[in-house]
Enzyme design. Structure first.
Site, PDB file in Angstrom:
ATOM      1  N   ASN A   1      14.896 -34.032  45.478  1.00  0.00           N
ATOM      2  CA  ASN A   1      14.417 -33.129  44.441  1.00  0.00           C
ATOM      3  C   ASN A   1      15.111 -31.762  44.584  1.00  0.00           C
ATOM      4  O   ASN A   1      14.759 -30.965  45.443  1.00  0.00           O
ATOM      5  CB  ASN A   1      12.895 -33.028  44.629  1.00  0.00           C
ATOM      6  CG  ASN A   1      12.237 -32.173  43.585  1.00  0.00           C
ATOM      7  OD1 ASN A   1      12.876 -31.307  42.991  1.00  0.00           O
ATOM      8  ND2 ASN A   1      10.956 -32.423  43.373  1.00  0.00           N
TER       9      ASN A   1
ATOM     10  N   LYS B   1      12.939 -28.610  44.335  1.00  0.00           N
ATOM     11  CA  LYS B   1      12.222 -28.310  45.578  1.00  0.00           C
ATOM     12  C   LYS B   1      13.157 -27.578  46.552  1.00  0.00           C
ATOM     13  O   LYS B   1      12.775 -26.605  47.194  1.00  0.00           O
ATOM     14  CB  LYS B   1      11.748 -29.632  46.189  1.00  0.00           C
ATOM     15  CG  LYS B   1      10.791 -29.481  47.320  1.00  0.00           C
ATOM     16  CD  LYS B   1      10.521 -30.827  47.971  1.00  0.00           C
ATOM     17  CE  LYS B   1       9.266 -31.479  47.524  1.00  0.00           C
ATOM     18  NZ  LYS B   1       8.907 -32.653  48.340  1.00  0.00           N
TER      19      LYS B   1
ATOM     20  N   GLU C   1       8.347 -43.104  57.533  1.00  0.00           N
ATOM     21  CA  GLU C   1       7.152 -42.457  57.010  1.00  0.00           C
ATOM     22  C   GLU C   1       5.961 -43.279  57.480  1.00  0.00           C
ATOM     23  O   GLU C   1       5.680 -44.341  56.929  1.00  0.00           O
ATOM     24  CB  GLU C   1       7.232 -42.376  55.477  1.00  0.00           C
ATOM     25  CG  GLU C   1       6.346 -41.286  54.952  1.00  0.00           C
ATOM     26  CD  GLU C   1       6.820 -40.639  53.643  1.00  0.00           C
ATOM     27  OE1 GLU C   1       8.036 -40.608  53.366  1.00  0.00           O
ATOM     28  OE2 GLU C   1       5.947 -40.176  52.911  1.00  0.00           O
TER      29      GLU C   1
ATOM     30  N   ASP D   1       5.722 -32.804  53.415  1.00  0.00           N
ATOM     31  CA  ASP D   1       4.855 -33.807  52.818  1.00  0.00           C
ATOM     32  C   ASP D   1       3.628 -33.072  52.288  1.00  0.00           C
ATOM     33  O   ASP D   1       3.164 -32.103  52.900  1.00  0.00           O
ATOM     34  CB  ASP D   1       4.438 -34.856  53.848  1.00  0.00           C
ATOM     35  CG  ASP D   1       3.949 -36.136  53.183  1.00  0.00           C
ATOM     36  OD1 ASP D   1       4.381 -36.441  52.056  1.00  0.00           O
ATOM     37  OD2 ASP D   1       3.131 -36.845  53.786  1.00  0.00           O
TER      38      ASP D   1
ATOM     39  N   HIS E   1      -0.554 -24.109  48.438  1.00  0.00           N
ATOM     40  CA  HIS E   1      -0.483 -24.672  49.783  1.00  0.00           C
ATOM     41  C   HIS E   1       0.959 -24.666  50.293  1.00  0.00           C
ATOM     42  O   HIS E   1       1.212 -24.433  51.466  1.00  0.00           O
ATOM     43  CB  HIS E   1      -1.068 -26.088  49.795  1.00  0.00           C
ATOM     44  CG  HIS E   1      -0.779 -26.898  48.573  1.00  0.00           C
ATOM     45  ND1 HIS E   1      -1.057 -26.453  47.303  1.00  0.00           N
ATOM     46  CD2 HIS E   1      -0.225 -28.111  48.407  1.00  0.00           C
ATOM     47  CE1 HIS E   1      -0.703 -27.369  46.417  1.00  0.00           C
ATOM     48  NE2 HIS E   1      -0.185 -28.383  47.067  1.00  0.00           N
ATOM     49  N   ARG E   2       1.933 -24.890  49.387  1.00  0.00           N
ATOM     50  CA  ARG E   2       3.338 -24.871  49.821  1.00  0.00           C
ATOM     51  C   ARG E   2       3.739 -23.467  50.257  1.00  0.00           C
ATOM     52  O   ARG E   2       4.416 -23.281  51.250  1.00  0.00           O
ATOM     53  CB  ARG E   2       4.238 -25.379  48.689  1.00  0.00           C
ATOM     54  CG  ARG E   2       5.701 -25.497  49.103  1.00  0.00           C
ATOM     55  CD  ARG E   2       6.547 -26.266  48.105  1.00  0.00           C
ATOM     56  NE  ARG E   2       6.142 -27.649  48.026  1.00  0.00           N
ATOM     57  CZ  ARG E   2       5.339 -28.157  47.072  1.00  0.00           C
ATOM     58  NH1 ARG E   2       4.898 -27.378  46.100  1.00  0.00           N
ATOM     59  NH2 ARG E   2       4.992 -29.418  47.079  1.00  0.00           N
TER      60      ARG E   2
HETATM   61  O1  LIG Z   1      11.322 -36.637  47.138  1.00  0.00           O
HETATM   62  P1  LIG Z   1      10.252 -35.944  47.936  1.00  0.00           P
HETATM   63  O2  LIG Z   1      10.742 -34.648  48.490  1.00  0.00           O
HETATM   64  O3  LIG Z   1       9.606 -36.823  48.981  1.00  0.00           O
HETATM   65  O4  LIG Z   1       9.089 -35.500  46.912  1.00  0.00           O
HETATM   66  P2  LIG Z   1       7.685 -36.148  46.511  1.00  0.00           P
HETATM   67  O5  LIG Z   1       7.247 -35.420  45.280  1.00  0.00           O
HETATM   68  O6  LIG Z   1       7.740 -37.642  46.433  1.00  0.00           O
HETATM   69  O7  LIG Z   1       6.718 -35.893  47.746  1.00  0.00           O
HETATM   70  P3  LIG Z   1       5.696 -34.717  48.134  1.00  0.00           P
HETATM   71  O8  LIG Z   1       5.268 -34.956  49.519  1.00  0.00           O
HETATM   72  O9  LIG Z   1       6.276 -33.370  47.807  1.00  0.00           O
HETATM   73  O10 LIG Z   1       4.469 -34.915  47.167  1.00  0.00           O
HETATM   74  C1  LIG Z   1       3.540 -35.961  47.350  1.00  0.00           C
HETATM   75  C2  LIG Z   1       2.748 -36.088  46.055  1.00  0.00           C
HETATM   76  O11 LIG Z   1       2.000 -34.891  45.836  1.00  0.00           O
HETATM   77  C3  LIG Z   1       2.343 -34.308  44.582  1.00  0.00           C
HETATM   78  N1  LIG Z   1       2.520 -32.875  44.795  1.00  0.00           N
HETATM   79  C4  LIG Z   1       3.344 -32.281  45.692  1.00  0.00           C
HETATM   80  N2  LIG Z   1       3.251 -30.953  45.610  1.00  0.00           N
HETATM   81  C5  LIG Z   1       2.342 -30.680  44.629  1.00  0.00           C
HETATM   82  C6  LIG Z   1       1.823 -29.500  44.059  1.00  0.00           C
HETATM   83  O12 LIG Z   1       2.212 -28.294  44.472  1.00  0.00           O
HETATM   84  N3  LIG Z   1       0.930 -29.610  43.078  1.00  0.00           N
HETATM   85  C7  LIG Z   1       0.529 -30.814  42.636  1.00  0.00           C
HETATM   86  N4  LIG Z   1       0.977 -31.980  43.106  1.00  0.00           N
HETATM   87  C8  LIG Z   1       1.871 -31.923  44.094  1.00  0.00           C
HETATM   88  C9  LIG Z   1       3.659 -34.939  44.148  1.00  0.00           C
HETATM   89  O13 LIG Z   1       3.691 -35.069  42.742  1.00  0.00           O
HETATM   90  C10 LIG Z   1       3.623 -36.303  44.823  1.00  0.00           C
HETATM   91  O14 LIG Z   1       2.974 -37.237  43.989  1.00  0.00           O
END
Ligand SMILES: O=P(O)(O)OP(=O)(O)OP(=O)(O)OC[C@H]1O[C@@H](n2cnc3c(O)ncnc32)[C@H](O)[C@@H]1O
Length: 184
Positions: free
Chosen positions: A11, A14, A35, A64, A167-168
């Site tokens: 991503n 990101k 994972e 994560d 949270h990020r």
């Molecule tokens: O390719 P990667 O980097 O792994 O990205 P990802 O989106 O699959 O993995 P994440 O661990 O960042 O996110 C896990 C889930 O949480 C959701 N998510 C992550 N950050 C979020 C946020 O700030 N607000 C809402 N949903 C979030 C996201 O859409 C995913 O379904």
């Protein structure tokens, strides 16, 4: 403080966000990482970071994010992506229809690994699960998560506002502190 870092993600958005917030150039790679199965994002990230450094042998950042419902003893936690990718936000709300304790805890874990080892930090945002989606900004579960103290979901907030409380953002602040960088 680090001067550059590789982030394991497919991503690019990101990656840009992390580059801005960490204040260092980032490279990305999509190398496949172990994972492990756990509801706890910090546990998942620790193992991911060890594996990423073993494979890449250069400073690397993995992350994560999970959403834990106390009413469900922490589910979906780190499995939230599975819920969102299968039944979506509406499916999640449908499953939670009879749940009266609407508390939800969003957590981002970051794992930074270099030749000194692995450091794991987390950022946590407390809130509640709505009964219907609200707002069309954001992504993931943003439209069904209302942070404590707000009347709006994360998806109803301008991105800049979400990024000051998310949270990020809290996890990145914790990482900057762990790495000896000044706070933003
Ligand atoms: O390719 P990667 O980097 O792994 O990205 P990802 O989106 O699959 O993995 P994440 O661990 O960042 O996110 C896990 C889930 O949480 C959701 N998510 C992550 N950050 C979020 C946020 O700030 N607000 C809402 N949903 C979030 C996201 O859409 C995913 O379904």
């Amino acid at each position: 403080m680090i001067d550059r870092v590789t982030i394991v993600t497919g991503n690019e958005g990101k990656a840009r966000e992390y580059s801005t917030l960490l204040g260092v150039p980032v490279a990305t790679t999509t190398v496949k990482l172990i994972e492990i199965q756990s509801l706890d994002v910090a546990t998942v990230v620790e193992r991911k970071a060890e594996d990423a450094y073993a494979k890449l042998r250069r400073p690397v950042l993995v992350d994560d994010t999970g959403l834990a419902l106390p009413a469900w003893n922490g589910l979906p936690g780190a499995l939230v992506a599975w819920f969102l990718n299968t039944v979506g936000v509406q499916g999640l709300l449908d499953m939670a229809a009879g749940v009266t304790d609407r508390r939800a805890i969003a957590t981002t874990a970051l794992g930074y690994a270099d030749n000194h080892g692995v450091r794991v930090v987390t950022g946590t945002l407390h809130g509640t699960l709505t009964t219907q989606p609200h707002g069309d900004g954001g992504h993931g579960y943003d439209s069904i998560f209302t942070p404590t103290g707000s009347i709006h979901t994360l998806a109803q907030m301008p991105t800049e506002q979400k990024n000051t409380i998310s949270h990020r953002r809290l996890a990145i602040d914790a990482l900057r502190q762990a790495l000896g960088a000044p706070s933003l």
